[in-house]
Scaffold this active site. Structure first.
Site, mmCIF file in Angstrom:
data_model
loop_
_atom_site.group_PDB
_atom_site.id
_atom_site.type_symbol
_atom_site.label_atom_id
_atom_site.label_comp_id
_atom_site.label_asym_id
_atom_site.label_seq_id
_atom_site.Cartn_x
_atom_site.Cartn_y
_atom_site.Cartn_z
ATOM 1 N N SER A 1 27.289 39.807 29.622
ATOM 2 C CA SER A 1 28.091 39.210 30.683
ATOM 3 C C SER A 1 28.693 37.919 30.152
ATOM 4 O O SER A 1 27.969 36.991 29.815
ATOM 5 C CB SER A 1 27.187 38.934 31.897
ATOM 6 O OG SER A 1 27.884 38.209 32.878
ATOM 7 N N LYS B 1 31.170 42.663 30.147
ATOM 8 C CA LYS B 1 31.542 42.292 31.520
ATOM 9 C C LYS B 1 32.166 40.906 31.486
ATOM 10 O O LYS B 1 31.622 39.994 30.864
ATOM 11 C CB LYS B 1 30.281 42.334 32.377
ATOM 12 C CG LYS B 1 30.280 41.523 33.666
ATOM 13 C CD LYS B 1 29.063 41.897 34.504
ATOM 14 C CE LYS B 1 28.435 40.682 35.155
ATOM 15 N NZ LYS B 1 27.231 41.031 35.940
ATOM 16 N N LYS C 1 33.574 37.628 33.657
ATOM 17 C CA LYS C 1 33.601 36.957 34.957
ATOM 18 C C LYS C 1 35.055 36.656 35.292
ATOM 19 O O LYS C 1 35.815 36.174 34.432
ATOM 20 C CB LYS C 1 32.792 35.659 34.880
ATOM 21 C CG LYS C 1 31.297 35.880 34.714
ATOM 22 C CD LYS C 1 30.688 36.509 35.967
ATOM 23 C CE LYS C 1 29.177 36.578 35.846
ATOM 24 N NZ LYS C 1 28.543 37.131 37.057
ATOM 25 N N ASP D 1 33.342 40.964 36.949
ATOM 26 C CA ASP D 1 32.470 40.526 38.046
ATOM 27 C C ASP D 1 33.095 39.311 38.711
ATOM 28 O O ASP D 1 33.263 38.265 38.082
ATOM 29 C CB ASP D 1 31.082 40.178 37.491
ATOM 30 C CG ASP D 1 30.066 39.864 38.589
ATOM 31 O OD1 ASP D 1 30.448 39.868 39.772
ATOM 32 O OD2 ASP D 1 28.884 39.619 38.242
ATOM 33 N N GLU E 1 32.838 44.393 39.899
ATOM 34 C CA GLU E 1 31.591 44.023 40.567
ATOM 35 C C GLU E 1 31.835 42.968 41.645
ATOM 36 O O GLU E 1 32.491 41.954 41.396
ATOM 37 C CB GLU E 1 30.631 43.486 39.488
ATOM 38 C CG GLU E 1 29.229 43.160 39.969
ATOM 39 C CD GLU E 1 28.328 42.755 38.791
ATOM 40 O OE1 GLU E 1 28.639 43.089 37.626
ATOM 41 O OE2 GLU E 1 27.304 42.083 39.042
ATOM 42 N N ASP F 1 26.776 43.898 44.152
ATOM 43 C CA ASP F 1 25.680 43.046 43.683
ATOM 44 C C ASP F 1 25.179 42.222 44.874
ATOM 45 O O ASP F 1 24.265 42.644 45.602
ATOM 46 C CB ASP F 1 26.200 42.166 42.520
ATOM 47 C CG ASP F 1 25.199 41.142 42.001
ATOM 48 O OD1 ASP F 1 24.151 40.938 42.627
ATOM 49 O OD2 ASP F 1 25.453 40.505 40.949
ATOM 50 N N LYS G 1 19.003 43.834 41.081
ATOM 51 C CA LYS G 1 18.246 42.683 40.567
ATOM 52 C C LYS G 1 16.961 42.643 41.368
ATOM 53 O O LYS G 1 17.001 42.559 42.599
ATOM 54 C CB LYS G 1 19.040 41.392 40.770
ATOM 55 C CG LYS G 1 20.311 41.318 39.917
ATOM 56 C CD LYS G 1 21.115 40.061 40.191
ATOM 57 C CE LYS G 1 22.369 40.042 39.315
ATOM 58 N NZ LYS G 1 23.343 39.018 39.775
ATOM 59 N N GLY H 1 21.252 40.693 35.700
ATOM 60 C CA GLY H 1 20.500 39.590 35.109
ATOM 61 C C GLY H 1 20.800 38.306 35.835
ATOM 62 O O GLY H 1 21.829 38.193 36.514
HETATM 63 O O1 OSB Z 1 26.529 38.097 39.196
HETATM 64 O O2 OSB Z 1 25.543 39.176 37.701
HETATM 65 C C1 OSB Z 1 25.791 38.100 38.223
HETATM 66 C C2 OSB Z 1 24.238 35.218 36.223
HETATM 67 C C3 OSB Z 1 23.827 34.398 37.247
HETATM 68 C C4 OSB Z 1 24.096 34.760 38.547
HETATM 69 C C5 OSB Z 1 24.765 35.951 38.829
HETATM 70 C C6 OSB Z 1 25.164 36.799 37.806
HETATM 71 C C7 OSB Z 1 24.918 36.402 36.471
HETATM 72 C C8 OSB Z 1 25.348 37.149 35.310
HETATM 73 C C9 OSB Z 1 24.617 36.903 34.018
HETATM 74 O O3 OSB Z 1 26.308 37.897 35.294
HETATM 75 C C10 OSB Z 1 23.764 38.028 33.617
HETATM 76 C C11 OSB Z 1 22.792 37.622 32.532
HETATM 77 O O4 OSB Z 1 23.187 37.592 31.375
HETATM 78 O O5 OSB Z 1 21.619 37.327 32.852
HETATM 79 MG MG MG Z 2 27.125 40.109 39.598
#
Ligand code: OSB
Ligand code: MG
Length: 374
Positions: free
Chosen positions: A141, A167, A169, A194, A219, A244, A268, A296
């Site tokens: 990510s 992925k 952001k 995402d 996402e 999510d 999660k 994550g």
């Molecule tokens: O939306 O998936 C998410 C990290 C913190 C809060 C939300 C998200 C994320 C990540 C990072 O996308 C995922 C990771 O590498 O742990």
């Molecule tokens: Mg997410």
């Protein structure tokens, strides 16, 4: 360790440690680099289990923070479970049904109890959870970068390291450009985005432009508490929506999939109150034929090990956000080191979560600790 079926909880330790990410992680809801990691240890029957509470430093992803989790755990959860006997994690979860919400706080105790239980049985968690695989394909990510070119370069580096999915952001004003740059640089990569709830239904036209880039999913484009508008948006998009933030239980998953709010779910464990609920949610998704994957929360090796055990379940068919420990930290707090090889992480094979804390390091990093007893 030999014992009868039930386990009495004698002690709960809350410990907050400071960890610094090797990178600045920017999302539509904020920036993170200095992490405060809350470790929860449950002790009983001469053993202990450990989990990580994934509440945030600030209430950007969810309303839960380190402070709310600490308070809910010490003032409400611990008094209800200390000195009590539980036969199963489901029973412990049942005892905590009086706590509305605060899933991340409750999950930490439930997961630590699973770890304690699995260790007492000398079984790795994945077996106790009913997992079917011990090699888990992982993705990465990538946070919001300064330029589209920098994003493409970062994506290229991670694909070269073997990551199976990238992925990105995104947020309004930062979507088509980075996606286009990465797609042009990596025509065949498994690519997703995402938005962390940054768009509204009126932005549908912008989101529809992402249909041109062959994304595996988008996402959580819309509000954290929404399913209805996601269903409307999904009707307007060719790209699958992955939920999510909107999904907190198996019931949410059922409702979301039933109305077509998305076709894929990010699971999660912390967000859904622990393994018991995560397994139910997984079963709902499998019944709907919806693929799931493990999300994550920038966890230390403690949370990441738990994520790998969850990923062993049959329905986790898409690469998860469980990338290498060495990507996140100069030194992780557990052994063995959880690093991916060619984009694949092994599920730890020791008893329980299969990882152990580096005690001295954890002690040095501790910012506060509380030992709760009856
Ligand atoms: O939306 O998936 C998410 C990290 C913190 C809060 C939300 C998200 C994320 C990540 C990072 O996308 C995922 C990771 O590498 O742990
Ligand atoms: Mg997410």
């Amino acid at each position: 360790m030999v014992h009868d079926a039930s386990m009495r909880i004698d002690q709960i330790e809350l410990r907050e440690i400071d960890l610094r990410l090797r990178f600045r992680f920017e999302t539509s809801f904020g920036v993170e680099q200095d992490r405060r990691v809350l470790l929860v240890t449950v002790r009983g029957e001469g053993g202990e289990g450990v989990a990580e509470c994934v509440a945030g430093e600030f209430p950007g992803y969810s309303y839960e923070t380190n402070e709310t989790a600490w308070s809910v755990l010490s003032d409400h959860v611990a008094p209800r479970v200390l000195g009590e006997d539980f036969d199963t994690p489901a029973q412990l979860l049942h005892a905590l049904r009086f706590v509305r919400g605060h899933n991340m706080a409750v999950a930490a105790v439930e997961m630590a109890f699973w770890d304690l239980w699995a260790r007492s049985l000398d079984l790795p968690l994945w077996k106790l959870l009913g997992g079917v695989r011990t090699a888990v394909p992982v993705g990465v990510s990538l946070g919001i970068q300064a330029t589209a070119e920098a994003t493409a370069e970062l994506a290229r580096q991670h694909v070269a390291e073997g990551y199976k999915r990238v992925k990105l952001k995104i947020k309004p004003g930062w979507d088509v450009a980075p996606v286009r740059a990465v797609r042009e640089a990596l025509p065949d990569v498994d690519l997703t985005v995402d938005a962390n709830s940054a768009y509204r239904l009126v932005d549908a036209a912008t989101l529809r432009r992402l249909d041109d880039f062959d994304l595996a999913y988008v996402e959580q484009p819309l509000a954290y508490d929404d399913l209805v508008d996601h269903a409307e948006l999904q009707r307007q998009l060719r790209t699958a929506i992955c939920l999510d933030e909107s999904i907190h239980s198996a019931e949410d998953a059922r409702k979301g999939l039933q109305i077509g709010a998305g076709r894929i779910l990010n699971v999660k464990v912390g967000r859904v109150r622990g393994y018991t609920q995560a397994k139910r949610l997984h079963d709902v998704a499998v019944a709907f034929g919806a693929p799931v994957w493990c999300g994550g929360m920038l966890e230390s090796g403690v949370g990441r090990a738990h994520n790998l055990h969850l990923s062993s379940l049959e329905g986790f068919v898409l690469p998860g956000d469980t990338s290498s420990a060495s990507r996140y930290w100069d030194e992780d707090i557990v052994e063995p080191l959880l690093d991916a090889v060619d984009g694949v992480q092994q599920v730890p094979q020791g008893p329980g979560s299969g990882v152990t804390l580096k005690r001295d390091l954890v002690e040095r990093l501790t910012r506060q600790v509380a030992t709760l007893t009856k």
